[in-house]
Design an enzyme around this catalytic site. Structure first.
Site, PDB file in Angstrom:
ATOM      1  N   HIS A  17       0.844  -1.210   0.000  1.00 35.16           N
ATOM      2  CA  HIS A  17       0.000   0.000   0.000  1.00 35.16           C
ATOM      3  C   HIS A  17       0.876   1.256   0.000  1.00 35.16           C
ATOM      4  O   HIS A  17       0.623   2.198  -0.750  1.00 35.16           O
ATOM      5  CB  HIS A  17      -0.880   0.042   1.258  1.00 35.16           C
ATOM      6  CG  HIS A  17      -1.913  -1.034   1.362  1.00 35.16           C
ATOM      7  ND1 HIS A  17      -2.082  -1.804   2.485  1.00 35.16           N
ATOM      8  CD2 HIS A  17      -2.849  -1.477   0.483  1.00 35.16           C
ATOM      9  CE1 HIS A  17      -3.075  -2.645   2.307  1.00 35.16           C
ATOM     10  NE2 HIS A  17      -3.560  -2.491   1.090  1.00 35.16           N
ATOM     11  N   LYS A  41     -18.741  -6.727   5.088  1.00 41.77           N
ATOM     12  CA  LYS A  41     -17.578  -7.614   5.279  1.00 41.77           C
ATOM     13  C   LYS A  41     -16.747  -7.134   6.479  1.00 41.77           C
ATOM     14  O   LYS A  41     -15.569  -6.885   6.391  1.00 41.77           O
ATOM     15  CB  LYS A  41     -16.751  -7.796   3.989  1.00 41.77           C
ATOM     16  CG  LYS A  41     -16.057  -6.587   3.414  1.00 41.77           C
ATOM     17  CD  LYS A  41     -15.142  -7.031   2.269  1.00 41.77           C
ATOM     18  CE  LYS A  41     -13.940  -6.163   2.100  1.00 41.77           C
ATOM     19  NZ  LYS A  41     -13.057  -6.432   1.039  1.00 41.77           N
ATOM     20  N   ARG A  91      -2.617  -5.886  -8.421  1.00 40.06           N
ATOM     21  CA  ARG A  91      -1.608  -6.934  -8.325  1.00 40.06           C
ATOM     22  C   ARG A  91      -1.802  -7.914  -9.482  1.00 40.06           C
ATOM     23  O   ARG A  91      -1.461  -7.621 -10.608  1.00 40.06           O
ATOM     24  CB  ARG A  91      -1.698  -7.639  -6.963  1.00 40.06           C
ATOM     25  CG  ARG A  91      -1.011  -6.889  -5.856  1.00 40.06           C
ATOM     26  CD  ARG A  91      -1.493  -7.341  -4.513  1.00 40.06           C
ATOM     27  NE  ARG A  91      -2.937  -7.136  -4.384  1.00 40.06           N
ATOM     28  CZ  ARG A  91      -3.649  -7.396  -3.311  1.00 40.06           C
ATOM     29  NH1 ARG A  91      -3.076  -7.904  -2.261  1.00 40.06           N
ATOM     30  NH2 ARG A  91      -4.946  -7.144  -3.277  1.00 40.06           N
ATOM     31  N   SER A 129      -2.991  -7.659   2.900  1.00 40.64           N
ATOM     32  CA  SER A 129      -3.265  -7.508   4.334  1.00 40.64           C
ATOM     33  C   SER A 129      -3.628  -8.859   4.936  1.00 40.64           C
ATOM     34  O   SER A 129      -3.256  -9.162   6.069  1.00 40.64           O
ATOM     35  CB  SER A 129      -4.421  -6.533   4.551  1.00 40.64           C
ATOM     36  OG  SER A 129      -4.075  -5.256   4.107  1.00 40.64           O
TER      37      SER A 129
END
Ligand code: ADP
Length: 162
Positions: A17, A41, A91, A129
């Site tokens: 990040h 979530k 990514r 993460s």
């Protein structure tokens, strides 16, 4: 002034990040690093306060970065902040499908909003993460994967929760 929002869960912030923030910060006059809460979530490891504090600590070296939070719709938040640019990191192919759908949906809701993608640094292409959460819980080594200044915070948090 050209501003962009970098939204995310940042649970916790990683070096992947930070790399995106640093690169976005030279493209825009100001970047808002915005943590969002998604009640659908909400299984976050770190509270909103903890995520904000870690981000503030880890982005001190980026003078034009501001850390904020929001809950609700991103397009509403962009409007409220008068910020038409959204920065997301990309990514692998797996990110692409999700990000593609998300960017098109945002565009459909508000055609003034533009999502800008920054390709991951190859050094961090594997980093997420969730992998940090997993490593931390099982006592793995997270050095070099998260900003040094928050490494201890992450480790202590996990020890306290055990
Ligand atoms: P979200 O829950 O919105 O996906 P994250 O905190 O997981 O929030 O990620 C925020 C943004 O950072 C996303 O655009 C994600 O693709 C990007 N990102 C996460 N890890 C990396 C990485 N290692 N390299 C580049 N971008 C990343």
């Amino acid at each position: 002034m050209r501003r962009a929002i970098c939204p995310g869960s940042f649970d916790p912030v990683t070096n992947g990040h930070i790399d995106i923030f640093e690169r976005a910060s030279v493209m825009f006059d100001e970047i808002l690093i915005s943590v969002f809460t998604n009640p659908l979530k909400d299984h976050a490891m770190f509270s909103m306060e903890e995520r904000l504090s870690m981000l503030q600590e880890a982005t001190k070296h980026i003078p034009n970065a501001k850390v904020t939070f929001f809950s609700g719709l991103l397009n509403e938040y962009c409007k409220q902040q008068q910020t038409p640019f959204i920065v997301r990191g990309l990514r692998a192919f797996s990110d692409f499908e999700y990000e593609f759908q998300r960017a098109l949906l945002i565009k459909k809701i508000d055609h003034n909003l533009e999502t800008v993608f920054i390709m991951t640094n190859a050094k961090y292409s594997f980093l997420s993460s969730s992998s940090i959460r997993e490593l931390a819980v099982f006592g793995g080594d997270i050095s070099g994967l998260v900003p040094e200044c928050i490494e201890e915070k992450i480790k202590n948090h996990v020890i306290v929760k055990r």
